[in-house]
Motif scaffolding. Structure first.
Motif, PDB file in Angstrom:
ATOM      1  N   ASN A  81       0.811  -1.224   0.000  1.00 60.77           N
ATOM      2  CA  ASN A  81       0.000   0.000   0.000  1.00 60.77           C
ATOM      3  C   ASN A  81       0.841   1.270   0.000  1.00 60.77           C
ATOM      4  O   ASN A  81       0.291   2.369   0.024  1.00 60.77           O
ATOM      5  N   GLN A  82       2.150   1.124   0.001  1.00 62.28           N
ATOM      6  CA  GLN A  82       3.038   2.288  -0.026  1.00 62.28           C
ATOM      7  C   GLN A  82       3.193   2.799  -1.467  1.00 62.28           C
ATOM      8  O   GLN A  82       2.896   2.091  -2.425  1.00 62.28           O
ATOM      9  N   LEU A  83       3.688   4.003  -1.598  1.00 61.45           N
ATOM     10  CA  LEU A  83       3.901   4.610  -2.908  1.00 61.45           C
ATOM     11  C   LEU A  83       5.011   3.910  -3.683  1.00 61.45           C
ATOM     12  O   LEU A  83       5.972   3.406  -3.092  1.00 61.45           O
ATOM     13  N   SER A  84       4.894   3.923  -4.998  1.00 60.07           N
ATOM     14  CA  SER A  84       5.959   3.518  -5.915  1.00 60.07           C
ATOM     15  C   SER A  84       6.331   4.741  -6.732  1.00 60.07           C
ATOM     16  O   SER A  84       5.444   5.486  -7.151  1.00 60.07           O
ATOM     17  N   PRO A  85       7.605   4.948  -6.982  1.00 58.89           N
ATOM     18  CA  PRO A  85       7.985   6.153  -7.727  1.00 58.89           C
ATOM     19  C   PRO A  85       7.690   6.056  -9.217  1.00 58.89           C
ATOM     20  O   PRO A  85       7.648   4.973  -9.789  1.00 58.89           O
ATOM     21  N   LEU A  86       7.484   7.211  -9.825  1.00 59.57           N
ATOM     22  CA  LEU A  86       7.422   7.343 -11.266  1.00 59.57           C
ATOM     23  C   LEU A  86       8.830   7.651 -11.757  1.00 59.57           C
ATOM     24  O   LEU A  86       9.736   7.909 -10.957  1.00 59.57           O
ATOM     25  N   SER A  87       9.016   7.680 -13.048  1.00 62.25           N
ATOM     26  CA  SER A  87      10.356   7.930 -13.582  1.00 62.25           C
ATOM     27  C   SER A  87      10.891   9.307 -13.215  1.00 62.25           C
ATOM     28  O   SER A  87      12.094   9.508 -13.131  1.00 62.25           O
ATOM     29  N   ASN A  88      10.000  10.273 -12.964  1.00 60.61           N
ATOM     30  CA  ASN A  88      10.437  11.634 -12.644  1.00 60.61           C
ATOM     31  C   ASN A  88      10.243  11.999 -11.176  1.00 60.61           C
ATOM     32  O   ASN A  88      10.322  13.166 -10.803  1.00 60.61           O
ATOM     33  N   SER A  89       9.966  11.011 -10.321  1.00 54.18           N
ATOM     34  CA  SER A  89       9.809  11.254  -8.883  1.00 54.18           C
ATOM     35  C   SER A  89      11.154  11.551  -8.233  1.00 54.18           C
ATOM     36  O   SER A  89      12.186  11.058  -8.691  1.00 54.18           O
ATOM     37  N   THR A  90      11.136  12.309  -7.167  1.00 50.89           N
ATOM     38  CA  THR A  90      12.340  12.515  -6.377  1.00 50.89           C
ATOM     39  C   THR A  90      12.310  11.486  -5.246  1.00 50.89           C
ATOM     40  O   THR A  90      11.382  11.477  -4.446  1.00 50.89           O
ATOM     41  N   CYS A  91      13.299  10.620  -5.237  1.00 52.01           N
ATOM     42  CA  CYS A  91      13.344   9.513  -4.279  1.00 52.01           C
ATOM     43  C   CYS A  91      14.538   9.673  -3.345  1.00 52.01           C
ATOM     44  O   CYS A  91      15.567  10.238  -3.727  1.00 52.01           O
ATOM     45  N   TYR A  92      14.393   9.129  -2.158  1.00 56.05           N
ATOM     46  CA  TYR A  92      15.496   9.067  -1.208  1.00 56.05           C
ATOM     47  C   TYR A  92      15.774   7.599  -0.947  1.00 56.05           C
ATOM     48  O   TYR A  92      14.870   6.851  -0.544  1.00 56.05           O
ATOM     49  N   VAL A  93      16.990   7.188  -1.233  1.00 49.93           N
ATOM     50  CA  VAL A  93      17.362   5.781  -1.112  1.00 49.93           C
ATOM     51  C   VAL A  93      18.668   5.633  -0.344  1.00 49.93           C
ATOM     52  O   VAL A  93      19.460   6.578  -0.238  1.00 49.93           O
ATOM     53  N   LYS A  94      18.859   4.439   0.173  1.00 49.01           N
ATOM     54  CA  LYS A  94      20.163   4.005   0.677  1.00 49.01           C
ATOM     55  C   LYS A  94      20.614   2.931  -0.300  1.00 49.01           C
ATOM     56  O   LYS A  94      19.790   2.117  -0.737  1.00 49.01           O
ATOM     57  N   TYR A  95      21.886   2.936  -0.648  1.00 47.73           N
ATOM     58  CA  TYR A  95      22.339   1.894  -1.571  1.00 47.73           C
ATOM     59  C   TYR A  95      23.805   1.560  -1.354  1.00 47.73           C
ATOM     60  O   TYR A  95      24.572   2.356  -0.797  1.00 47.73           O
ATOM     61  N   THR A  96      24.156   0.387  -1.801  1.00 50.06           N
ATOM     62  CA  THR A  96      25.551  -0.009  -1.954  1.00 50.06           C
ATOM     63  C   THR A  96      25.677  -0.586  -3.356  1.00 50.06           C
ATOM     64  O   THR A  96      24.733  -1.215  -3.862  1.00 50.06           O
ATOM     65  N   LEU A  97      26.803  -0.364  -3.966  1.00 50.03           N
ATOM     66  CA  LEU A  97      27.088  -0.895  -5.293  1.00 50.03           C
ATOM     67  C   LEU A  97      28.341  -1.741  -5.201  1.00 50.03           C
ATOM     68  O   LEU A  97      29.385  -1.261  -4.732  1.00 50.03           O
ATOM     69  N   THR A  98      28.243  -2.995  -5.622  1.00 45.62           N
ATOM     70  CA  THR A  98      29.406  -3.878  -5.657  1.00 45.62           C
ATOM     71  C   THR A  98      29.514  -4.503  -7.041  1.00 45.62           C
ATOM     72  O   THR A  98      28.557  -4.503  -7.822  1.00 45.62           O
ATOM     73  N   ASN A  99      30.690  -5.042  -7.324  1.00 44.08           N
ATOM     74  CA  ASN A  99      30.866  -5.790  -8.566  1.00 44.08           C
ATOM     75  C   ASN A  99      30.741  -7.287  -8.258  1.00 44.08           C
ATOM     76  O   ASN A  99      30.480  -7.674  -7.118  1.00 44.08           O
ATOM     77  N   ILE A 100      30.957  -8.128  -9.254  1.00 43.46           N
ATOM     78  CA  ILE A 100      30.766  -9.571  -9.066  1.00 43.46           C
ATOM     79  C   ILE A 100      31.795 -10.186  -8.130  1.00 43.46           C
ATOM     80  O   ILE A 100      31.586 -11.281  -7.628  1.00 43.46           O
ATOM     81  N   GLU A 101      32.867  -9.472  -7.892  1.00 41.21           N
ATOM     82  CA  GLU A 101      33.894  -9.965  -6.970  1.00 41.21           C
ATOM     83  C   GLU A 101      33.640  -9.506  -5.536  1.00 41.21           C
ATOM     84  O   GLU A 101      34.430  -9.768  -4.647  1.00 41.21           O
ATOM     85  N   GLY A 102      32.539  -8.801  -5.308  1.00 44.98           N
ATOM     86  CA  GLY A 102      32.189  -8.330  -3.976  1.00 44.98           C
ATOM     87  C   GLY A 102      32.882  -7.040  -3.577  1.00 44.98           C
ATOM     88  O   GLY A 102      32.753  -6.589  -2.437  1.00 44.98           O
ATOM     89  N   GLU A 103      33.590  -6.423  -4.496  1.00 43.27           N
ATOM     90  CA  GLU A 103      34.288  -5.168  -4.209  1.00 43.27           C
ATOM     91  C   GLU A 103      33.285  -4.018  -4.187  1.00 43.27           C
ATOM     92  O   GLU A 103      32.544  -3.812  -5.151  1.00 43.27           O
ATOM     93  N   ARG A 104      33.242  -3.279  -3.076  1.00 40.40           N
ATOM     94  CA  ARG A 104      32.334  -2.136  -2.966  1.00 40.40           C
ATOM     95  C   ARG A 104      32.860  -1.004  -3.837  1.00 40.40           C
ATOM     96  O   ARG A 104      33.979  -0.545  -3.689  1.00 40.40           O
TER      97      ARG A 104
END
Length: 172
Positions: A81-104
């Motif tokens: 029941n929570q909102l889902s963003p549209l392509s032009n919505s302003t969102c606040y996220v937490k993220y981590t990005l790693t590669n396939i070797e687990g390197e952040r």
């Protein structure tokens, strides 16, 4: 006489240009890395626990040239029941990005973004989330930084994002 002056210049041009014709192109430089990334994505696409796929394959309706893999870490019924963003919505996220070797490669505890300004795979992931969803999204290079890479991301890299959608700004 004139030919004697042009001939040395012609030889110099041939010496400088000819080797570039035989040089490996960029895709050859990363062919092994590309293959490893493709194998990783294919393995995750079929990975199961007790006969159930861990990741859901998702192809965005607005671009069927790629699919991403998503794994939810929360009960989606609780956030349905929570909102889902549209392509032009302003969102606040937490993220981590790693590669396939687990390197952040990157992370943020509070990141303000508009989905359509991000790589297409990140946009597809965010637009399929609800506020308070937490996912692992695996993006093939075609939905990430492609054949060129970016900063510390190598060309042909499969991207692994851990994402939590904290909120969506209200329109004023």
């Amino acid at each position: 006489m004139r030919l004697k002056r042009i001939f040395p210049l012609l030889i110099i041009v041939v010496i400088l240009v000819l080797p570039s014709c035989f040089k490996d192109n960029k895709s050859d430089d990363y062919s092994q890395w590309r293959e490893l990334n493709q194998q990783f994505f294919n393995t995750k696409e079929t990975e199961q626990i007790d006969g159930v796929l861990i990741y859901q394959s998702l192809t965005p309706v607005w671009d069927n040239s790629f699919s991403i893999l998503m794994r939810w870490h929360n009960n989606r019924e609780e956030t349905a029941n929570q909102l889902s963003p549209l392509s032009n919505s302003t969102c606040y996220v937490k993220y981590t990005l790693t590669n396939i070797e687990g390197e952040r490669l990157d992370s943020s505890a509070s990141f303000k973004c508009v989905p359509n300004s991000m790589v297409t795979g990140f946009m597809a992931a965010i637009m399929n989330m609800h506020v308070n969803d937490t996912v692992t999204a695996i993006l093939p290079y075609t939905a990430g930084y492609g054949v060129t890479g970016y900063s510390s991301v190598l060309p042909y890299s499969t991207l692994i994002f851990g994402i939590r959608l904290d909120s969506i700004s209200k329109l004023m």
